[in-house]
Each structure stands twice: as C-alpha cells, then as structure tokens.
Scaffold this motif. Structure first.
Motif, PDB file in Angstrom:
ATOM      1  N   CYS A  91       0.826  -1.210   0.000  1.00 33.70           N
ATOM      2  CA  CYS A  91       0.000   0.000   0.000  1.00 33.70           C
ATOM      3  C   CYS A  91       0.862   1.262   0.000  1.00 33.70           C
ATOM      4  CB  CYS A  91      -0.912   0.024   1.222  1.00 33.70           C
ATOM      5  SG  CYS A  91      -2.072  -1.362   1.313  1.00 33.70           S
ATOM      6  N   ASP A  92       0.286   2.359  -0.460  1.00 30.79           N
ATOM      7  CA  ASP A  92       0.902   3.675  -0.329  1.00 30.79           C
ATOM      8  C   ASP A  92      -0.190   4.676   0.028  1.00 30.79           C
ATOM      9  OD1 ASP A  92      -0.437   4.426  -2.698  1.00 30.79           O
ATOM     10  OD2 ASP A  92       1.265   3.809  -3.933  1.00 30.79           O
ATOM     11  N   SER A  95      -3.445   4.386  -1.963  1.00 32.16           N
ATOM     12  CA  SER A  95      -4.158   3.112  -2.015  1.00 32.16           C
ATOM     13  C   SER A  95      -5.564   3.239  -1.415  1.00 32.16           C
ATOM     14  CB  SER A  95      -3.383   2.036  -1.260  1.00 32.16           C
ATOM     15  OG  SER A  95      -2.133   1.778  -1.858  1.00 32.16           O
ATOM     16  N   THR A  96      -6.468   2.477  -1.984  1.00 31.32           N
ATOM     17  CA  THR A  96      -7.837   2.399  -1.484  1.00 31.32           C
ATOM     18  C   THR A  96      -8.254   0.938  -1.475  1.00 31.32           C
ATOM     19  OG1 THR A  96      -8.844   2.576  -3.681  1.00 31.32           O
ATOM     20  CG2 THR A  96      -8.395   4.655  -2.502  1.00 31.32           C
ATOM     21  N   THR A  99      -8.439  -0.206  -5.115  1.00 29.85           N
ATOM     22  CA  THR A  99      -7.183  -0.483  -5.814  1.00 29.85           C
ATOM     23  C   THR A  99      -6.562  -1.787  -5.335  1.00 29.85           C
ATOM     24  OG1 THR A  99      -5.862   0.840  -4.242  1.00 29.85           O
ATOM     25  CG2 THR A  99      -6.740   1.971  -6.191  1.00 29.85           C
ATOM     26  N   ILE A 100      -6.785  -2.124  -4.069  1.00 28.30           N
ATOM     27  CA  ILE A 100      -6.276  -3.406  -3.566  1.00 28.30           C
ATOM     28  C   ILE A 100      -6.980  -4.564  -4.271  1.00 28.30           C
ATOM     29  CG2 ILE A 100      -6.194  -4.940  -1.553  1.00 28.30           C
ATOM     30  CD1 ILE A 100      -5.751  -2.450   0.177  1.00 28.30           C
ATOM     31  N   VAL A 172      -1.224  -8.054   2.265  1.00 25.58           N
ATOM     32  CA  VAL A 172      -1.400  -6.606   2.099  1.00 25.58           C
ATOM     33  C   VAL A 172      -0.455  -5.916   3.074  1.00 25.58           C
ATOM     34  CG1 VAL A 172      -3.012  -4.676   2.175  1.00 25.58           C
ATOM     35  CG2 VAL A 172      -3.818  -6.936   1.452  1.00 25.58           C
ATOM     36  N   PHE A 175      -0.469  -1.508   5.439  1.00 25.40           N
ATOM     37  CA  PHE A 175      -1.888  -1.152   5.485  1.00 25.40           C
ATOM     38  C   PHE A 175      -2.117   0.170   6.221  1.00 25.40           C
ATOM     39  CE2 PHE A 175      -6.122  -1.325   7.491  1.00 25.40           C
ATOM     40  CZ  PHE A 175      -6.913  -1.497   6.365  1.00 25.40           C
ATOM     41  N   ILE A 178      -3.061   3.517   4.528  1.00 21.53           N
ATOM     42  CA  ILE A 178      -4.436   3.864   4.164  1.00 21.53           C
ATOM     43  C   ILE A 178      -5.061   4.535   5.386  1.00 21.53           C
ATOM     44  CG2 ILE A 178      -6.682   2.987   3.438  1.00 21.53           C
ATOM     45  CD1 ILE A 178      -5.286   0.630   2.159  1.00 21.53           C
ATOM     46  N   GLU A 183     -12.356   4.022   3.991  1.00 19.57           N
ATOM     47  CA  GLU A 183     -11.697   2.918   3.285  1.00 19.57           C
ATOM     48  C   GLU A 183     -11.368   1.785   4.251  1.00 19.57           C
ATOM     49  OE1 GLU A 183     -11.277   2.641   0.080  1.00 19.57           O
ATOM     50  OE2 GLU A 183     -11.959   4.654  -0.450  1.00 19.57           O
TER      51      GLU A 183
END
Length: 294
Positions: A91-92, A95-96, A99-100, A172, A175, A178, A183
């Motif tokens: 994630c960055d 990210s949502t 998008t995951i 993931v 995390f 996020i 979200e």
C-alpha cells in the motif's frame, strides 16, 4: 591449502559465486520468504500457520517499522498448505480498498493460465464487477474499472477462487498508509464477508500497532475473523544466529565479540543485522586473510 579450506567458499569461490551464495543467506533489501532463514520468529510463524488452518480466518501482523513484519507475512503465506503462490500487495498513500481488489484481479489474471482462459472463454470483463459480458477481448483492451461495493469485490474474489485449484492467499503490506476511515471500514467489512460467505481466500495484513485498533474498531465482531500477531525487535539469540549461521555457510571465522557488537548495534532490527553482516563479510572476502574477521 588444506582439504577443509577447500570447502570454505570465502577462500575458494570467485566474487560472483560468493556474492550469490551470500544473497541466499542474507537479505537486507527484500523480505524473506523461507522458513529456513526466518530466525527468531518460529513461534509467531507457528501461531499464524495454525490459525490460518481455520476456514474464514485472516491474519494481522503489527509492530514497529523494520521489525520484520513483511518477512513473517510472506514466509507465512508461502508456508500455507494447499494454497496458490501468494499475491503480494504494497500500500501507499494513494491506495484504497478498490485499488487493492483491482490488484488482486490483475495479478491473478496475469499469473494463472487457467484463470485467464476462463475469462477469455466466457467473454468476461472486470467492469465494475458484475463480470459483465462485454466481448472476448474486453479484459485486454485497458485497465478494469474498480469494484463499486463490498459485494462486487466479494463476487470477484469468489470468481477467482472458483477458477483455481487451491485457496488464494493475499499479503497486504503497509496497510497503515491507508488513513481514510471510510476505506478502512470498507476493507474490514469485505474481509468479514469473505469469511461469512465461505470464499476460499485468506488475507494477511501488515501494519503498525495502530492498524489493529483500526481494523478492530471498524466492525463490532472483527476480532472473530482475525488472528493478530505483534512483533518486537529480535531476541538476542536470534540476532546471533543470523550472523553466525551465515558466517558458517560462507566459511568465515567470526569471533563472539564481533557477533555481539553486530547484535547490539542492530537493536534487534533484522534489516541492520543482515546489512552489517553483508558489509563485513565482503570486507573479509576482499582482505584475502584466510577468511577471518579481524
């Protein structure tokens, strides 16, 4: 050179071969994926493997940055029986939830010939995941739209799992990046539905300590669906083992005081143990002094 010395890579191997061997023993730049090299996390790994034998359970690994969460997560994912090769998602800040889920779909469609063949034969596209029939080549004409709801995402993951032999395992990472509360809640609800609807998929989530509260607070019954594992810095014996086992495999003689110094300087963060050992062992290789740390 004695017969024993001929067996020591630091004395006998050219630079390339020595470096390749060391890269299998030390990994300062990427997460570990093998139980053989995951030192000091045997108990946590065993806990996760046992917990994820239960259908509908996911794992949450939390701790300070740099303590080895990614290595534990990826090693756990690849160690699970009767599962596909892990899907690894980082994630960055952008990210949502959508998008995951899109990334899960994209990775599987590019990896599994069986899955891709099924999509092509049925003329399916991701299109806001009703998996609507929109032509044989629609999947390949551009990136798919994001799922617009938890239910669509669950249908997507179910569709993937039904076209594979083994269960899906998704890691993931990061995390905690996020930060949008909405979200976070959607993602937690999604994992709950994956479990409640008996979809053959397991998610392993990595984040800092706040990630536990984030996920658990998102739904009143979230704790029923997660096994949580907190990581601290590596214990002293594990730090020693990383250095000494790598040195032994490379044929390098290292004194106990040097091992203790590396363990102390690293403060129990695996990256630094691996990095310092790598730099030191290259110095020994260059010194041509009989493979001894001086």
């Amino acid at each position: 050179m004695t017969r024993i010395e001929w067996l020591r890579p630091v004395l006998t191997q050219p630079e390339y071969d020595f470096g390749k061997l060391m890269a299998t023993l030390l990994s300062p730049s990427s997460p570990l994926q093998s139980e053989e090299f995951l030192k000091g996390r045997e108990k946590q790994l065993s806990h996760i493997k046992r917990a994820l034998l239960q259908s509908g359970r996911h794992a949450l690994i939390h701790g300070l940055r740099g303590v080895g969460k990614s290595s534990l997560a990826q090693t756990s994912a690849y160690a699970l029986p009767e599962s596909e090769d892990a899907i690894l998602i980082g994630c960055d800040e952008n990210s949502t939830f959508a998008t995951i889920i899109r990334e899960v779909f994209d990775q599987m469609s590019g990896r599994s010939p069986v899955f891709e063949k099924s999509i092509t034969e049925r003329g399916l596209s991701f299109s806001r995941f009703g998996l609507g029939a929109e032509g044989k080549n629609s999947l390949h004409e551009g990136r798919a739209s994001d799922p617009s709801s938890v239910n669509e995402a669950v249908r997507l993951v179910r569709f993937i799992s039904e076209n594979l032999t083994n269960r899906i395992v998704v890691v993931v990472d990061e995390f905690d990046l996020i930060t949008n509360r909405g979200e976070q809640v959607i993602f937690t609800n999604f994992l709950k539905q994956i479990s409640d609807q008996h979809v053959s998929a397991t998610f392993i989530i990595c984040g800092i300590g706040e990630s536990v509260e984030t996920l658990m607070d998102a739904h009143a019954s979230a704790d029923r669906y997660f096994h949580t594992e907190g990581l601290q810095q590596l214990p002293w014996e594990a730090r020693f083992e990383i250095v000494e086992s790598a040195a032994e495999s490379l044929g390098i003689e290292i004194d106990r005081n040097t091992v203790i110094r590396i363990a102390r300087i690293s403060d129990g963060f695996p990256h630094y143990i691996h990095l310092i050992s790598e730099k030191l062992f290259w110095r020994v290789f260059e010194a041509k002094n009989g493979g001894v740390v001086t």
